[in-house]
Structures are given as structure tokens and as C-alpha cells.
Enzyme design. Structure first.
Site, PDB file in Angstrom:
ATOM      1  N   TYR A  69       0.832  -1.078  -0.086  1.00 28.18           N
ATOM      2  CA  TYR A  69       0.109  -0.125  -0.127  1.00 28.18           C
ATOM      3  C   TYR A  69       0.976   1.554  -0.086  1.00 28.18           C
ATOM      4  O   TYR A  69       0.466   2.207  -0.580  1.00 28.18           O
ATOM      5  CB  TYR A  69      -0.952  -0.109   1.185  1.00 28.18           C
ATOM      6  CG  TYR A  69      -2.406  -0.745   0.711  1.00 28.18           C
ATOM      7  CD1 TYR A  69      -2.570  -2.133   1.280  1.00 28.18           C
ATOM      8  CD2 TYR A  69      -3.278   0.068   0.136  1.00 28.18           C
ATOM      9  CE1 TYR A  69      -3.642  -2.581   0.683  1.00 28.18           C
ATOM     10  CE2 TYR A  69      -4.518  -0.688  -0.034  1.00 28.18           C
ATOM     11  CZ  TYR A  69      -4.670  -1.905   0.107  1.00 28.18           C
ATOM     12  OH  TYR A  69      -5.913  -2.685  -0.200  1.00 28.18           O
ATOM     13  N   GLN A 103     -15.367   4.281  -6.788  1.00 26.17           N
ATOM     14  CA  GLN A 103     -14.823   3.087  -6.164  1.00 26.17           C
ATOM     15  C   GLN A 103     -13.237   3.292  -5.850  1.00 26.17           C
ATOM     16  O   GLN A 103     -12.602   2.472  -5.338  1.00 26.17           O
ATOM     17  CB  GLN A 103     -14.996   2.135  -7.089  1.00 26.17           C
ATOM     18  CG  GLN A 103     -16.465   1.761  -7.481  1.00 26.17           C
ATOM     19  CD  GLN A 103     -16.546   0.747  -8.421  1.00 26.17           C
ATOM     20  OE1 GLN A 103     -16.634  -0.379  -8.349  1.00 26.17           O
ATOM     21  NE2 GLN A 103     -16.496   1.251  -9.912  1.00 26.17           N
ATOM     22  N   ASN A 104     -12.648   4.531  -6.570  1.00 30.29           N
ATOM     23  CA  ASN A 104     -11.532   4.644  -6.346  1.00 30.29           C
ATOM     24  C   ASN A 104     -10.896   5.262  -4.926  1.00 30.29           C
ATOM     25  O   ASN A 104     -11.772   5.963  -4.096  1.00 30.29           O
ATOM     26  CB  ASN A 104     -10.804   5.658  -7.388  1.00 30.29           C
ATOM     27  CG  ASN A 104     -11.209   5.183  -8.814  1.00 30.29           C
ATOM     28  OD1 ASN A 104     -11.343   4.050  -9.061  1.00 30.29           O
ATOM     29  ND2 ASN A 104     -11.252   5.944  -9.582  1.00 30.29           N
ATOM     30  N   HIS A 121     -15.306   3.006  -1.675  1.00 26.68           N
ATOM     31  CA  HIS A 121     -14.452   1.915  -1.120  1.00 26.68           C
ATOM     32  C   HIS A 121     -13.207   2.346  -0.328  1.00 26.68           C
ATOM     33  O   HIS A 121     -11.931   1.807  -0.058  1.00 26.68           O
ATOM     34  CB  HIS A 121     -13.579   1.222  -2.434  1.00 26.68           C
ATOM     35  CG  HIS A 121     -14.644   0.252  -2.998  1.00 26.68           C
ATOM     36  ND1 HIS A 121     -14.335  -0.253  -4.423  1.00 26.68           N
ATOM     37  CD2 HIS A 121     -15.950  -0.042  -2.789  1.00 26.68           C
ATOM     38  CE1 HIS A 121     -15.516  -0.785  -4.809  1.00 26.68           C
ATOM     39  NE2 HIS A 121     -16.384  -0.767  -3.790  1.00 26.68           N
ATOM     40  N   CYS A 129      -7.791   1.442  12.457  1.00 25.04           N
ATOM     41  CA  CYS A 129      -7.121   0.422  13.057  1.00 25.04           C
ATOM     42  C   CYS A 129      -7.902  -0.839  12.494  1.00 25.04           C
ATOM     43  O   CYS A 129      -8.937  -0.757  11.842  1.00 25.04           O
ATOM     44  CB  CYS A 129      -7.300   0.181  14.710  1.00 25.04           C
ATOM     45  SG  CYS A 129      -8.919   0.493  15.178  1.00 25.04           S
ATOM     46  N   CYS A 155      -5.997   1.943  20.627  1.00 24.47           N
ATOM     47  CA  CYS A 155      -6.509   0.397  20.910  1.00 24.47           C
ATOM     48  C   CYS A 155      -5.202  -0.445  20.930  1.00 24.47           C
ATOM     49  O   CYS A 155      -4.972  -1.439  21.315  1.00 24.47           O
ATOM     50  CB  CYS A 155      -7.489   0.010  20.430  1.00 24.47           C
ATOM     51  SG  CYS A 155      -7.509  -0.522  18.903  1.00 24.47           S
ATOM     52  N   THR A 193     -15.244   1.815 -15.308  1.00 27.38           N
ATOM     53  CA  THR A 193     -15.441   0.725 -14.215  1.00 27.38           C
ATOM     54  C   THR A 193     -15.927  -0.581 -15.218  1.00 27.38           C
ATOM     55  O   THR A 193     -16.539  -0.457 -16.133  1.00 27.38           O
ATOM     56  CB  THR A 193     -16.323   1.189 -13.337  1.00 27.38           C
ATOM     57  OG1 THR A 193     -16.543  -0.100 -12.517  1.00 27.38           O
ATOM     58  CG2 THR A 193     -17.774   1.295 -13.706  1.00 27.38           C
TER      59      THR A 193
HETATM   60  N1  APR Z   1     -10.597   5.676 -19.421  1.00 28.13           N
HETATM   61  C1  APR Z   1     -11.838   4.915 -19.085  1.00 28.13           C
HETATM   62  N2  APR Z   1     -11.671   3.783 -18.779  1.00 28.13           N
HETATM   63  C2  APR Z   1     -10.788   3.072 -18.641  1.00 28.13           C
HETATM   64  C3  APR Z   1      -9.480   3.540 -19.180  1.00 28.13           C
HETATM   65  C4  APR Z   1      -9.648   4.977 -19.733  1.00 28.13           C
HETATM   66  N3  APR Z   1      -8.328   5.494 -19.990  1.00 28.13           N
HETATM   67  N4  APR Z   1      -8.674   2.593 -19.341  1.00 28.13           N
HETATM   68  C5  APR Z   1      -9.275   1.350 -18.705  1.00 28.13           C
HETATM   69  N5  APR Z   1     -10.549   1.863 -18.692  1.00 28.13           N
HETATM   70  C6  APR Z   1     -11.580   0.782 -18.321  1.00 28.13           C
HETATM   71  C7  APR Z   1     -11.309  -0.749 -18.629  1.00 28.13           C
HETATM   72  O1  APR Z   1     -11.717  -1.027 -19.940  1.00 28.13           O
HETATM   73  C8  APR Z   1     -12.185  -1.254 -17.284  1.00 28.13           C
HETATM   74  O2  APR Z   1     -13.782  -1.351 -17.896  1.00 28.13           O
HETATM   75  O3  APR Z   1     -11.549   0.828 -17.000  1.00 28.13           O
HETATM   76  C9  APR Z   1     -12.387  -0.342 -16.278  1.00 28.13           C
HETATM   77  C10 APR Z   1     -11.364  -0.727 -15.001  1.00 28.13           C
HETATM   78  O4  APR Z   1     -12.008  -1.937 -14.405  1.00 28.13           O
HETATM   79  P1  APR Z   1     -11.393  -2.680 -13.212  1.00 28.13           P
HETATM   80  O5  APR Z   1      -9.847  -2.449 -13.430  1.00 28.13           O
HETATM   81  O6  APR Z   1     -12.231  -3.884 -12.898  1.00 28.13           O
HETATM   82  O7  APR Z   1     -11.619  -1.461 -11.974  1.00 28.13           O
HETATM   83  P2  APR Z   1     -13.016  -1.152 -11.267  1.00 28.13           P
HETATM   84  O8  APR Z   1     -14.173  -1.064 -11.979  1.00 28.13           O
HETATM   85  O9  APR Z   1     -12.692   0.261 -10.566  1.00 28.13           O
HETATM   86  O10 APR Z   1     -13.029  -2.252 -10.102  1.00 28.13           O
HETATM   87  C11 APR Z   1     -13.738  -2.110  -9.073  1.00 28.13           C
HETATM   88  O11 APR Z   1     -12.748  -3.846  -7.870  1.00 28.13           O
HETATM   89  O12 APR Z   1     -10.735  -4.854  -6.995  1.00 28.13           O
HETATM   90  C12 APR Z   1     -11.832  -3.877  -6.696  1.00 28.13           C
HETATM   91  O13 APR Z   1     -11.759  -2.445  -5.006  1.00 28.13           O
HETATM   92  C13 APR Z   1     -11.357  -2.411  -6.106  1.00 28.13           C
HETATM   93  O14 APR Z   1     -12.690  -0.395  -6.802  1.00 28.13           O
HETATM   94  C14 APR Z   1     -12.204  -1.654  -7.164  1.00 28.13           C
HETATM   95  C15 APR Z   1     -13.161  -2.514  -7.730  1.00 28.13           C
END
Ligand code: APR
Length: 256
Positions: A69, A103-104, A121, A129, A155, A193
Site C-alpha cells: 500500500y 470506487q477509487n 471503497h 485500526c 487501542c 469501471t
Molecule cells: N478511461 C476510461 N476507462 C478505462 C480507461 C480509460 N483511459 N482505461 C481502462 N478503462 C476501463 C477498463 O476497460 C475497465 O472496464 O476501466 C475499467 C477498469 O475496471 P477494473 O480494473 O475492474 O476497475 P474497477 O471497475 O474500478 O474495479 C472495481 O474492484 O478490485 C476492486 O476495490 C477494487 O474499486 C475496485 C473494484
């Protein structure tokens, strides 16, 4: 079937009052931050989420997960909001109510100027903690501790990033507010997403069910693409500024 033109999407939401932007890792991709499920570069193609993003994984090897992290934190601190984040912030000048539900955990929406951001998230900029009994710590709160991971000043439990790991509940107040906003909005932009992680991924479905116009922005098709009103293929850093420009044009010469 979703249409895929920026102009048509701008026309469809030109008169909207309330907008929700639902974002995932893809919106930060052009800031140099990896997504999770990209087959080649995705974080989960290199690390096991059960090791790196679960309470059990952290307890099994706190120092390894903490260091990971810290590595991700370093990347985020050096990153800048991209044109997509900034276009999303500009929406606040075009609509009375704009809520970003992300979700970021990188905080880039806030750094770009968005003023109403719900972090479903959690965030890597705050700490808690182990069982999230005591939350809201900043890095300075552990500056006096040598040990890594540090210990909770209240704690004594292990400290962790205040992020939601797999198997953990989302923060209730944030989820409630995100669900209310998704059910009440006139339009939702779904940006970057894969829409596969629930309960967050239910929010666009909630918006569709409530009759909102849903515009997806993603270079790839997703589980949502066929249900969205518009599915704009392309990176957020390119498509979102085009959408904002089209909306600004409409403001100048509305067609009645
Ligand atoms: N602009 C827009 N979308 C994009 C770009 C871009 N430049 N590059 C990639 N993508 C898209 C991909 O095609 C994909 O559909 O972003 C999406 C990312 O998907 P994930 O990697 O699954 O990420 P996310 O949807 O945020 O995951 C959700 O999963 O692991 C957990 O907690 C974590 O918040 C996260 C959650």
C-alpha cells in the site's frame, strides 16, 4: 441498444438537473495509475487480491501488505488528476447538482476540484485500526512510531489503510447516500469501471431502473454497455472533455 455519439449524449442530458458520476479505476488510468482487471497491466494480474485486499491477507503478512500500500500511495502522490477528472469537476459549472460516487481510493477527483465525492471503497489517504473501530487517522499520527505497520494510538491494534477490502462492508452512510443519489439523478455518467464488483456495481442499474439517462465512458464494452442509454467508446481523458465541450456549446446556443 446504446447509441455512441457524444453530441447525442450531450443533447440527452442538456436539461438534466442532477448528475451522478460513477467512477472506477479507469478514470485514473491516464494519470498513470493501473486498473485492476486489465489482462496485461491490471493489479490483479500481478497480485492475488485475496492476499493483498482482505483482512485475512493483511493479518497473515501485515508488513508485506503495508509495504504494497505504501508503494501504491507513492504512485498516487506523484500522480496528477487527468483531463477526465478535470472535465468531471467542470460539470459542477453546468449542472445544479453533481455527485461523484467513486470506487477509487486515490483522491484524484477531489484534487481535480470535484466538491461532492462519495468514496464507496474508502481512501488510501486516511488510516484506521485493524477492524476499523478507530478511523480517520493521518500519516502524521504515526510519525513518532518506528514500527511498520504502525499501531493504533487508541487501542494498539495494527493500523491499516481506511479502504474497504473484499468481504468487508462498505461504509453505510456513504452507500446509503450513493444509492439515494443514484435513484434520484436525471443522468449518470459511468466512467472507467468494469461494473462487476457489488454492491457498487448495482448503482448504475439503480439509475437505469429509476429512468435516468446512463452514459458509459469506457474504451472497452462492459457488462453495462448494452443497458446504458449511451456507450461512448474511448478513454475518459478524451471523451469527457468532448462531452463537456458539447454541453458548453449547448449552453451558448440552446435549441429551445
Ligand atoms: N478511461 C476510461 N476507462 C478505462 C480507461 C480509460 N483511459 N482505461 C481502462 N478503462 C476501463 C477498463 O476497460 C475497465 O472496464 O476501466 C475499467 C477498469 O475496471 P477494473 O480494473 O475492474 O476497475 P474497477 O471497475 O474500478 O474495479 C472495481 O474492484 O478490485 C476492486 O476495490 C477494487 O474499486 C475496485 C473494484
Amino acid at each position: 441498444m446504446a447509441e455512441n455519439s457524444v453530441e447525442a449524449a450531450a443533447r440527452a442530458i442538456g436539461r438534466a438537473r442532477s448528475i451522478v458520476v460513477f467512477s472506477g479505476a479507469g478514470v485514473s488510468r491516464e494519470s498513470g495509475i493501473a486498473t485492476f482487471r486489465d489482462p496485461e497491466e491490471g493489479i490483479w494480474s500481478k497480485y492475488d487480491p485475496m492476499e493483498m485486499a482482505t483482512l485475512e491477507g493483511y493479518v497473515r503478512d501485515p508488513s508485506f501488505v503495508w509495504t504494497w500500500y505504501e508503494h501504491r500511495f507513492g504512485i498516487v502522490v506523484d500522480a496528477e488528476p487527468n483531463l477526465g477528472h478535470r472535465a468531471i469537476a467542470e460539470l459542477e459549472e453546468l449542472f445544479p447538482t453533481v455527485t461523484v460516487v467513486t470506487q477509487n481510493i486515490d483522491g484524484l477527483h477531489q484534487r481535480a476540484g470535484s466538491t461532492d465525492v462519495i468514496e464507496l471503497h474508502g481512501t488510501m489517504h486516511r488510516y484506521a485500526c485493524l477492524h476499523r473501530k478507530h478511523v480517520g487517522f493521518k500519516r502524521d499520527d504515526f510519525a513518532d512510531q518506528e514500527e511498520r505497520p504502525p499501531r493504533c494510538p487508541v487501542c494498539g491494534d495494527l493500523i491499516r489503510p481506511e479502504v474497504v477490502w473484499f468481504g468487508e462492508a462498505l461504509p453505510a452512510a456513504e452507500l446509503d447516500r450513493a444509492q439515494l443519489r443514484s435513484a434520484a439523478c436525471d443522468a449518470m455518467l459511468v466512467v472507467g469501471t468494469s461494473a462487476v464488483v457489488f454492491p457498487a456495481a448495482a448503482l448504475p442499474l439503480q439509475a437505469i431502473h429509476s429512468g435516468a439517462t446512463v452514459i458509459e465512458v469506457n474504451p472497452e464494452p462492459t457488462a453495462l454497455s448494452r443497458q446504458a442509454t449511451f456507450s461512448l467508446r474511448g478513454p475518459g481523458g478524451e471523451v469527457l472533455p468532448q462531452l463537456v465541450a458539447a454541453l458548453q456549446e449547448r449552453r451558448k446556443a440552446p435549441d429551445g
